[in-house]
Design an enzyme around this catalytic site. Structure first.
Site, PDB file in Angstrom:
ATOM      1  N   ASP A  15       0.827  -1.213   0.000  1.00 36.00           N
ATOM      2  CA  ASP A  15       0.000   0.000   0.000  1.00 36.00           C
ATOM      3  C   ASP A  15       0.860   1.261   0.000  1.00 36.00           C
ATOM      4  O   ASP A  15       1.982   1.261   0.503  1.00 36.00           O
ATOM      5  CB  ASP A  15      -0.916  -0.033   1.240  1.00 36.00           C
ATOM      6  CG  ASP A  15      -2.058   0.963   1.128  1.00 36.00           C
ATOM      7  OD1 ASP A  15      -2.447   1.309  -0.011  1.00 36.00           O
ATOM      8  OD2 ASP A  15      -2.569   1.383   2.180  1.00 36.00           O
ATOM      9  N   ASN A  63     -11.024  -2.474  -5.196  1.00 34.91           N
ATOM     10  CA  ASN A  63     -10.251  -1.448  -5.908  1.00 34.91           C
ATOM     11  C   ASN A  63     -10.884  -1.015  -7.241  1.00 34.91           C
ATOM     12  O   ASN A  63     -10.504   0.009  -7.803  1.00 34.91           O
ATOM     13  CB  ASN A  63      -8.799  -1.904  -6.137  1.00 34.91           C
ATOM     14  CG  ASN A  63      -7.947  -1.875  -4.880  1.00 34.91           C
ATOM     15  OD1 ASN A  63      -7.055  -2.694  -4.693  1.00 34.91           O
ATOM     16  ND2 ASN A  63      -8.202  -0.926  -3.986  1.00 34.91           N
ATOM     17  N   TRP A  64     -11.903  -1.769  -7.702  1.00 35.00           N
ATOM     18  CA  TRP A  64     -12.626  -1.341  -8.914  1.00 35.00           C
ATOM     19  C   TRP A  64     -13.372  -0.031  -8.684  1.00 35.00           C
ATOM     20  O   TRP A  64     -13.798   0.610  -9.641  1.00 35.00           O
ATOM     21  CB  TRP A  64     -13.628  -2.413  -9.358  1.00 35.00           C
ATOM     22  CG  TRP A  64     -13.030  -3.730  -9.705  1.00 35.00           C
ATOM     23  CD1 TRP A  64     -13.041  -4.850  -8.917  1.00 35.00           C
ATOM     24  CD2 TRP A  64     -12.337  -4.099 -10.911  1.00 35.00           C
ATOM     25  NE1 TRP A  64     -12.392  -5.884  -9.568  1.00 35.00           N
ATOM     26  CE2 TRP A  64     -11.951  -5.454 -10.793  1.00 35.00           C
ATOM     27  CE3 TRP A  64     -12.007  -3.413 -12.082  1.00 35.00           C
ATOM     28  CZ2 TRP A  64     -11.256  -6.136 -11.798  1.00 35.00           C
ATOM     29  CZ3 TRP A  64     -11.311  -4.091 -13.081  1.00 35.00           C
ATOM     30  CH2 TRP A  64     -10.947  -5.437 -12.926  1.00 35.00           C
TER      31      TRP A  64
HETATM   32  C1  IPE Z   1      -5.346  -2.669   0.055  1.00 33.38           C
HETATM   33  O1  IPE Z   1      -5.071  -1.332  -0.103  1.00 33.38           O
HETATM   34  C2  IPE Z   1      -5.329  -3.366  -1.264  1.00 33.38           C
HETATM   35  C3  IPE Z   1      -4.013  -3.518  -1.880  1.00 33.38           C
HETATM   36  C4  IPE Z   1      -2.879  -3.102  -1.392  1.00 33.38           C
HETATM   37  C5  IPE Z   1      -4.013  -4.211  -3.129  1.00 33.38           C
HETATM   38  P1  IPE Z   1      -6.244  -0.234  -0.236  1.00 33.38           P
HETATM   39  O2  IPE Z   1      -5.568   1.058  -0.443  1.00 33.38           O
HETATM   40  O3  IPE Z   1      -7.220  -0.666  -1.249  1.00 33.38           O
HETATM   41  O4  IPE Z   1      -6.938  -0.317   1.207  1.00 33.38           O
HETATM   42  P2  IPE Z   1      -7.770   0.746   2.018  1.00 33.38           P
HETATM   43  O5  IPE Z   1      -8.787   1.322   1.059  1.00 33.38           O
HETATM   44  O6  IPE Z   1      -6.828   1.784   2.507  1.00 33.38           O
HETATM   45  O7  IPE Z   1      -8.373  -0.032   3.147  1.00 33.38           O
HETATM   46  C1  IPE Z   2      -1.719   0.234  -3.291  1.00 36.10           C
HETATM   47  O1  IPE Z   2      -1.476   1.598  -3.289  1.00 36.10           O
HETATM   48  C2  IPE Z   2      -1.946  -0.303  -4.681  1.00 36.10           C
HETATM   49  C3  IPE Z   2      -3.320  -0.706  -4.971  1.00 36.10           C
HETATM   50  C4  IPE Z   2      -4.299  -0.760  -4.115  1.00 36.10           C
HETATM   51  C5  IPE Z   2      -3.617  -1.089  -6.340  1.00 36.10           C
HETATM   52  P1  IPE Z   2      -2.662   2.655  -3.245  1.00 36.10           P
HETATM   53  O2  IPE Z   2      -3.046   2.987  -4.643  1.00 36.10           O
HETATM   54  O3  IPE Z   2      -3.771   2.201  -2.386  1.00 36.10           O
HETATM   55  O4  IPE Z   2      -1.919   3.898  -2.584  1.00 36.10           O
HETATM   56  P2  IPE Z   2      -2.507   4.892  -1.485  1.00 36.10           P
HETATM   57  O5  IPE Z   2      -2.924   4.055  -0.326  1.00 36.10           O
HETATM   58  O6  IPE Z   2      -3.658   5.598  -2.104  1.00 36.10           O
HETATM   59  O7  IPE Z   2      -1.367   5.780  -1.173  1.00 36.10           O
HETATM   60 MG    MG Z   3      -4.158   2.403  -0.382  1.00 40.95          MG
END
Ligand code: IPE
Ligand code: IPE
Ligand code: MG
Length: 235
Positions: A15, A63-64
Site C-alpha cells: 500500500d 479497488n474497482w
Molecule cells: C489494500 O489497499 C489493497 C491492496 C494493497 C491491493 P487499499 O488502499 O485498497 O486499502 P484501504 O482502502 O486503505 O483499506
Molecule cells: C496500493 O497503493 C496499490 C493498490 C491498491 C492497487 P494505493 O493505490 O492504495 O496507494 P494509497 O494508499 O492511495 O497511497
Molecule cells: Mg491504499
C-alpha cells in the site's frame, strides 16, 4: 546475534503507491509504475532469503471503485509486468500462481495470467501468490458455494465437515497459513486480505510507502517477527 528464523509464508499488503506519487506532485498511476518495480526487486530478494511462500496483494475486489483512469492504468501495468516477469521469475525458479477472481479481467490479461502460471508450474523455488481481484470475503463466499454444491451432489457430508476441509476450498489450498503479514503505507488493517488464513498471522505495519520499500525494510520486519511470541491461544 542469534540466527534469525525466516517465516515460511509471508504476505504483503503493498500500500501507498498513490500517496508516494502525490507527495511528488505526480499522478497516482506513476506511483503504481514505481510500485511494480519494487514488486520485482522485493520478490527476488525475499526468494533469496529462504521464504517458501510469498503472497502479494496487488488489487482488491474493492479497488474497482477507483476512477476508471486509475484502474485502466493499473491493468496496463499488470500487463507489462506479466510480460516482463515471464523471464524474470524463470531465472529465480519462482513458481507464480494467481489468487482471486481472474474472470473479471480482459481476455488478453486472462490469457497472460494463464500462460504465466503454465510456464512456471514445474518450478521448484519460492511459491509466489499474486492476489489480483482478490477479496477474503469473496474467497469465503466462493468456498461456501462449492461446499454446498459438493454436499448437494453427495461428494461431501455436512456433519463431517472440518476446518481443514474449508481450507481445501480456498485459493491457498494445501499452503500453510501466513506467519507474517507486512503492510506498507502505515494503515493498521487487513483490507479484506486473507481473512480466513490470517487468524494467527503476526501483523507488521510500517509507514514506508510501497515504492520506497527496500530489502532492509524487509529485514527489519523479520527481526521484529523474531521478537514475537506466538501462542496460538495456548500459554
Ligand atoms: C489494500 O489497499 C489493497 C491492496 C494493497 C491491493 P487499499 O488502499 O485498497 O486499502 P484501504 O482502502 O486503505 O483499506
Ligand atoms: C496500493 O497503493 C496499490 C493498490 C491498491 C492497487 P494505493 O493505490 O492504495 O496507494 P494509497 O494508499 O492511495 O497511497
Ligand atoms: Mg491504499
Amino acid at each position: 546475534m542469534a540466527e534469525l528464523y525466516i517465516p515460511e509464508h509471508v504476505g504483503i499488503i503493498m500500500d501507498g503507491n498513490g500517496r508516494w506519487a502525490k507527495k511528488r506532485g505526480l499522478p497516482r498511476q506513476v506511483g503504481h509504475t514505481y510500485g511494480a518495480q519494487t514488486f520485482r526487486n522485493i520478490t527476488r530478494y525475499i526468494s533469496k532469503q529462504g521464504v517458501k511462500i510469498l503472497t502479494l496483494y496487488a488489487f482488491s475486489t474493492e479497488n474497482w471503485k477507483r476512477p476508471a483512469e486509475e484502474v485502466g492504468a493499473i491493468m496496463k501495468i499488470f500487463h507489462q509486468y506479466l510480460v516482463d516477469s515471464l523471464t524474470d521469475f524463470r531465472d529465480d525458479d519462482i513458481k507464480v500462481v494467481f489468487i482471486g477472481d481472474r474472470s473479471a479481467f480482459s481476455p488478453n490479461l486472462i490469457q497472460l495470467i494463464n500462460e504465466t502460471e503454465e510456464v512456471a508450474k514445474n518450478r521448484k523455488g519460492m511459491l509466489l501468490n499474486i492476489a489480483m481481484n482478490y477479496g477474503g470475503r469473496d474467497e469465503i463466499l466462493r468456498a461456501v458455494k462449492q461446499i454446498c454444491k459438493d454436499v448437494q451432489e453427495h461428494r461431501s457430508d455436512i456433519d463431517s465437515l472440518t476446518e481443514k476441509d474449508i481450507e481445501k476450498y480456498l485459493y491457498t489450498a494445501h499452503q500453510p497459513d501466513p506467519d507474517l503479514i507486512i503492510r506498507t503505507g502505515g494503515e493498521h488493517r487487513l483490507s479484506n486480505f486473507l481473512l480466513y488464513q490470517a487468524a494467527y498471522s503476526e501483523f507488521y505495519s510500517v509507514d514506508t510507502l510501497w515504492p520506497d520499500f527496500k530489502p532492509k525494510d524487509f529485514d527489519r520486519a523479520i527481526e521484529e517477527f523474531n521478537k514475537r511470541s506466538r501462542r496460538f491461544g495456548g500459554v
